[in-house]
Design a protein around this motif. Structure first.
Motif, PDB file in Angstrom:
ATOM      1  N   LEU A   1       0.803  -1.219   0.000  1.00 44.41           N
ATOM      2  CA  LEU A   1       0.000   0.000   0.000  1.00 44.41           C
ATOM      3  C   LEU A   1       0.839   1.275   0.000  1.00 44.41           C
ATOM      4  CD1 LEU A   1      -2.852  -1.012   2.473  1.00 44.41           C
ATOM      5  CD2 LEU A   1      -2.828  -1.150  -0.020  1.00 44.41           C
ATOM      6  N   ARG A   2       2.027   1.255   0.623  1.00 46.06           N
ATOM      7  CA  ARG A   2       2.853   2.472   0.697  1.00 46.06           C
ATOM      8  C   ARG A   2       3.641   2.701  -0.582  1.00 46.06           C
ATOM      9  NH1 ARG A   2       5.223   0.934   6.398  1.00 46.06           N
ATOM     10  NH2 ARG A   2       4.939  -1.025   5.325  1.00 46.06           N
ATOM     11  N   THR A   3       4.458   1.751  -0.991  1.00 43.16           N
ATOM     12  CA  THR A   3       5.198   1.848  -2.250  1.00 43.16           C
ATOM     13  C   THR A   3       4.788   0.638  -3.076  1.00 43.16           C
ATOM     14  OG1 THR A   3       7.070   0.659  -1.295  1.00 43.16           O
ATOM     15  CG2 THR A   3       7.177   3.049  -1.260  1.00 43.16           C
ATOM     16  N   ARG A   4       3.839   0.821  -3.914  1.00 40.89           N
ATOM     17  CA  ARG A   4       3.223  -0.295  -4.632  1.00 40.89           C
ATOM     18  C   ARG A   4       4.224  -1.047  -5.507  1.00 40.89           C
ATOM     19  NH1 ARG A   4      -3.003   1.065  -5.767  1.00 40.89           N
ATOM     20  NH2 ARG A   4      -3.369   1.883  -3.688  1.00 40.89           N
ATOM     21  N   PRO A   5       4.313  -2.368  -5.303  1.00 37.07           N
ATOM     22  CA  PRO A   5       5.146  -3.168  -6.199  1.00 37.07           C
ATOM     23  C   PRO A   5       4.494  -3.217  -7.582  1.00 37.07           C
ATOM     24  CG  PRO A   5       3.882  -4.589  -4.746  1.00 37.07           C
ATOM     25  CD  PRO A   5       3.631  -3.184  -4.293  1.00 37.07           C
ATOM     26  N   VAL A   6       5.271  -3.482  -8.595  1.00 40.30           N
ATOM     27  CA  VAL A   6       4.732  -3.567  -9.954  1.00 40.30           C
ATOM     28  C   VAL A   6       3.719  -4.705 -10.037  1.00 40.30           C
ATOM     29  CG1 VAL A   6       5.323  -4.043 -12.363  1.00 40.30           C
ATOM     30  CG2 VAL A   6       6.778  -2.544 -10.987  1.00 40.30           C
ATOM     31  N   CYS A   7       4.043  -5.854  -9.434  1.00 36.31           N
ATOM     32  CA  CYS A   7       3.174  -7.038  -9.477  1.00 36.31           C
ATOM     33  C   CYS A   7       3.153  -7.725  -8.116  1.00 36.31           C
ATOM     34  CB  CYS A   7       3.699  -8.046 -10.494  1.00 36.31           C
ATOM     35  SG  CYS A   7       3.889  -7.410 -12.139  1.00 36.31           S
ATOM     36  N   GLY A   8       2.039  -8.371  -7.809  1.00 39.44           N
ATOM     37  CA  GLY A   8       1.973  -9.246  -6.639  1.00 39.44           C
ATOM     38  C   GLY A   8       2.025  -8.545  -5.302  1.00 39.44           C
ATOM     39  N   GLY A   9       1.013  -7.757  -4.990  1.00 38.92           N
ATOM     40  CA  GLY A   9       0.998  -7.052  -3.715  1.00 38.92           C
ATOM     41  C   GLY A   9       0.991  -7.981  -2.508  1.00 38.92           C
ATOM     42  N   GLY A  10       0.160  -9.004  -2.534  1.00 41.29           N
ATOM     43  CA  GLY A  10       0.097  -9.957  -1.427  1.00 41.29           C
ATOM     44  C   GLY A  10       1.130 -11.057  -1.567  1.00 41.29           C
ATOM     45  N   LEU A  11       1.107 -11.745  -2.713  1.00 43.18           N
ATOM     46  CA  LEU A  11       1.990 -12.882  -2.959  1.00 43.18           C
ATOM     47  C   LEU A  11       2.504 -12.813  -4.388  1.00 43.18           C
ATOM     48  CD1 LEU A  11       3.189 -15.659  -2.154  1.00 43.18           C
ATOM     49  CD2 LEU A  11       0.995 -16.680  -2.825  1.00 43.18           C
ATOM     50  N   LEU A  12       3.819 -12.807  -4.540  1.00 40.43           N
ATOM     51  CA  LEU A  12       4.469 -12.791  -5.847  1.00 40.43           C
ATOM     52  C   LEU A  12       5.167 -14.132  -6.054  1.00 40.43           C
ATOM     53  CD1 LEU A  12       5.465 -11.451  -8.444  1.00 40.43           C
ATOM     54  CD2 LEU A  12       7.277 -10.366  -7.095  1.00 40.43           C
ATOM     55  N   LEU A  13       4.694 -14.889  -7.035  1.00 40.73           N
ATOM     56  CA  LEU A  13       5.269 -16.200  -7.364  1.00 40.73           C
ATOM     57  C   LEU A  13       6.059 -16.073  -8.650  1.00 40.73           C
ATOM     58  CD1 LEU A  13       2.034 -18.281  -6.768  1.00 40.73           C
ATOM     59  CD2 LEU A  13       3.999 -18.141  -5.233  1.00 40.73           C
ATOM     60  N   GLN A  14       7.317 -16.521  -8.630  1.00 41.65           N
ATOM     61  CA  GLN A  14       8.180 -16.432  -9.805  1.00 41.65           C
ATOM     62  C   GLN A  14       8.849 -17.761 -10.075  1.00 41.65           C
ATOM     63  OE1 GLN A  14      10.777 -13.240  -8.452  1.00 41.65           O
ATOM     64  NE2 GLN A  14       9.676 -11.773  -9.718  1.00 41.65           N
ATOM     65  N   SER A  15       9.305 -17.946 -11.308  1.00 38.69           N
ATOM     66  CA  SER A  15      10.158 -19.070 -11.710  1.00 38.69           C
ATOM     67  C   SER A  15       9.646 -20.424 -11.233  1.00 38.69           C
ATOM     68  CB  SER A  15      11.587 -18.864 -11.215  1.00 38.69           C
ATOM     69  OG  SER A  15      12.095 -17.655 -11.703  1.00 38.69           O
ATOM     70  N   SER A  16       8.538 -20.837 -11.767  1.00 39.98           N
ATOM     71  CA  SER A  16       7.980 -22.169 -11.495  1.00 39.98           C
ATOM     72  C   SER A  16       7.543 -22.390 -10.057  1.00 39.98           C
ATOM     73  CB  SER A  16       8.972 -23.272 -11.903  1.00 39.98           C
ATOM     74  OG  SER A  16       9.291 -23.157 -13.251  1.00 39.98           O
ATOM     75  N   SER A  17       7.179 -21.360  -9.349  1.00 43.04           N
ATOM     76  CA  SER A  17       6.673 -21.517  -7.985  1.00 43.04           C
ATOM     77  C   SER A  17       5.228 -21.981  -8.021  1.00 43.04           C
ATOM     78  CB  SER A  17       6.767 -20.201  -7.219  1.00 43.04           C
ATOM     79  OG  SER A  17       8.109 -19.843  -7.022  1.00 43.04           O
ATOM     80  N   SER A  18       4.778 -22.587  -6.935  1.00 48.84           N
ATOM     81  CA  SER A  18       3.396 -23.026  -6.825  1.00 48.84           C
ATOM     82  C   SER A  18       2.938 -22.964  -5.378  1.00 48.84           C
ATOM     83  CB  SER A  18       3.226 -24.447  -7.374  1.00 48.84           C
ATOM     84  OG  SER A  18       3.953 -25.376  -6.590  1.00 48.84           O
ATOM     85  N   VAL A  19       1.622 -23.042  -5.190  1.00 54.41           N
ATOM     86  CA  VAL A  19       1.018 -23.034  -3.858  1.00 54.41           C
ATOM     87  C   VAL A  19       0.264 -24.346  -3.678  1.00 54.41           C
ATOM     88  CG1 VAL A  19      -0.706 -21.942  -2.370  1.00 54.41           C
ATOM     89  CG2 VAL A  19       0.793 -20.532  -3.786  1.00 54.41           C
ATOM     90  N   VAL A  20       0.517 -25.031  -2.571  1.00 52.27           N
ATOM     91  CA  VAL A  20      -0.200 -26.264  -2.253  1.00 52.27           C
ATOM     92  C   VAL A  20      -1.088 -25.992  -1.044  1.00 52.27           C
ATOM     93  CG1 VAL A  20       0.012 -28.677  -1.542  1.00 52.27           C
ATOM     94  CG2 VAL A  20       1.647 -27.708  -3.178  1.00 52.27           C
ATOM     95  N   LEU A  21      -2.394 -26.181  -1.228  1.00 52.79           N
ATOM     96  CA  LEU A  21      -3.366 -25.951  -0.161  1.00 52.79           C
ATOM     97  C   LEU A  21      -3.581 -27.229   0.634  1.00 52.79           C
ATOM     98  CD1 LEU A  21      -5.994 -24.017  -2.296  1.00 52.79           C
ATOM     99  CD2 LEU A  21      -4.198 -23.051  -0.845  1.00 52.79           C
ATOM    100  N   SER A  22      -3.473 -27.133   1.952  1.00 55.68           N
ATOM    101  CA  SER A  22      -3.751 -28.271   2.820  1.00 55.68           C
ATOM    102  C   SER A  22      -5.237 -28.338   3.131  1.00 55.68           C
ATOM    103  CB  SER A  22      -2.968 -28.141   4.129  1.00 55.68           C
ATOM    104  OG  SER A  22      -1.590 -28.199   3.880  1.00 55.68           O
ATOM    105  N   LYS A  23      -5.708 -29.516   3.440  1.00 53.79           N
ATOM    106  CA  LYS A  23      -7.117 -29.709   3.793  1.00 53.79           C
ATOM    107  C   LYS A  23      -7.469 -28.792   4.966  1.00 53.79           C
ATOM    108  CE  LYS A  23     -10.437 -33.230   5.054  1.00 53.79           C
ATOM    109  NZ  LYS A  23     -10.625 -34.664   5.331  1.00 53.79           N
ATOM    110  N   GLY A  24      -8.537 -28.030   4.802  1.00 53.86           N
ATOM    111  CA  GLY A  24      -9.012 -27.167   5.871  1.00 53.86           C
ATOM    112  C   GLY A  24      -8.335 -25.816   5.965  1.00 53.86           C
ATOM    113  N   VAL A  25      -7.466 -25.474   5.024  1.00 56.72           N
ATOM    114  CA  VAL A  25      -6.787 -24.178   5.090  1.00 56.72           C
ATOM    115  C   VAL A  25      -7.800 -23.041   4.915  1.00 56.72           C
ATOM    116  CG1 VAL A  25      -6.208 -23.987   2.613  1.00 56.72           C
ATOM    117  CG2 VAL A  25      -4.753 -22.869   4.304  1.00 56.72           C
ATOM    118  N   GLU A  26      -7.565 -21.957   5.622  1.00 53.03           N
ATOM    119  CA  GLU A  26      -8.321 -20.712   5.476  1.00 53.03           C
ATOM    120  C   GLU A  26      -7.325 -19.690   4.954  1.00 53.03           C
ATOM    121  OE1 GLU A  26     -11.569 -20.065   6.146  1.00 53.03           O
ATOM    122  OE2 GLU A  26     -12.032 -22.074   6.833  1.00 53.03           O
TER     123      GLU A  26
END
Length: 126
Positions: A40-65
């Motif tokens: 919010l203060r100095t806005r990144p070009v991309c991915g304010g919350g989460l920036l994934l680069q170079s073949s990154s991924s997110v794995v969700l566990s059962k019951g995650v919020e």
């Protein structure tokens, strides 16, 4: 192969850039994980919350919020941005073909329509 990062019941907030930036890594989400008011203060070009680069991924566990709320980026992906396409992603010491989404479930053999109803991913005001 890829690096693994586990986020278990954590809040990442008020970062001036992306809340979390990962490159060539698998991010496992467990418990209650929140990305709130990042970029919010100095806005990144991309991915304010989460920036994934170079073949990154997110794995969700059962019951995650998982919550992405009030994150901002200058151009793309206030909540989440994925940059760096690849035909394969690292997973469990093996390699597998990337689907159209960088979010996956802890049991890769379970189709999305059968993921646990207690698993929630919310995007709000990004």
């Amino acid at each position: 192969d890829g690096l693994a990062l586990v986020l278990d019941t954590v809040t990442i907030s008020d970062s001036s850039g992306p809340g979390l930036c990962v490159s060539a890594a698998i991010v496992h989400m467990k418990g209650n994980v929140q990305f709130v008011s990042n970029g919010l203060r100095t806005r990144p070009v991309c991915g304010g919350g989460l920036l994934l680069q170079s073949s990154s991924s997110v794995v969700l566990s059962k019951g995650v919020e998982l919550l992405f709320e009030n994150n901002a980026a200058l151009y793309y992906g206030g909540g989440v941005y994925y940059g760096g396409l690849s035909t394969t992603l690292p997973r469990g010491g093996q390699r597998y073909s990337q689907s159209t989404c960088v979010f996956d479930y802890e049991d890769a053999l379970v189709p999305v329509e059968e993921w646990s109803t207690s698993t929630h991913v919310v995007f709000s005001n990004n």
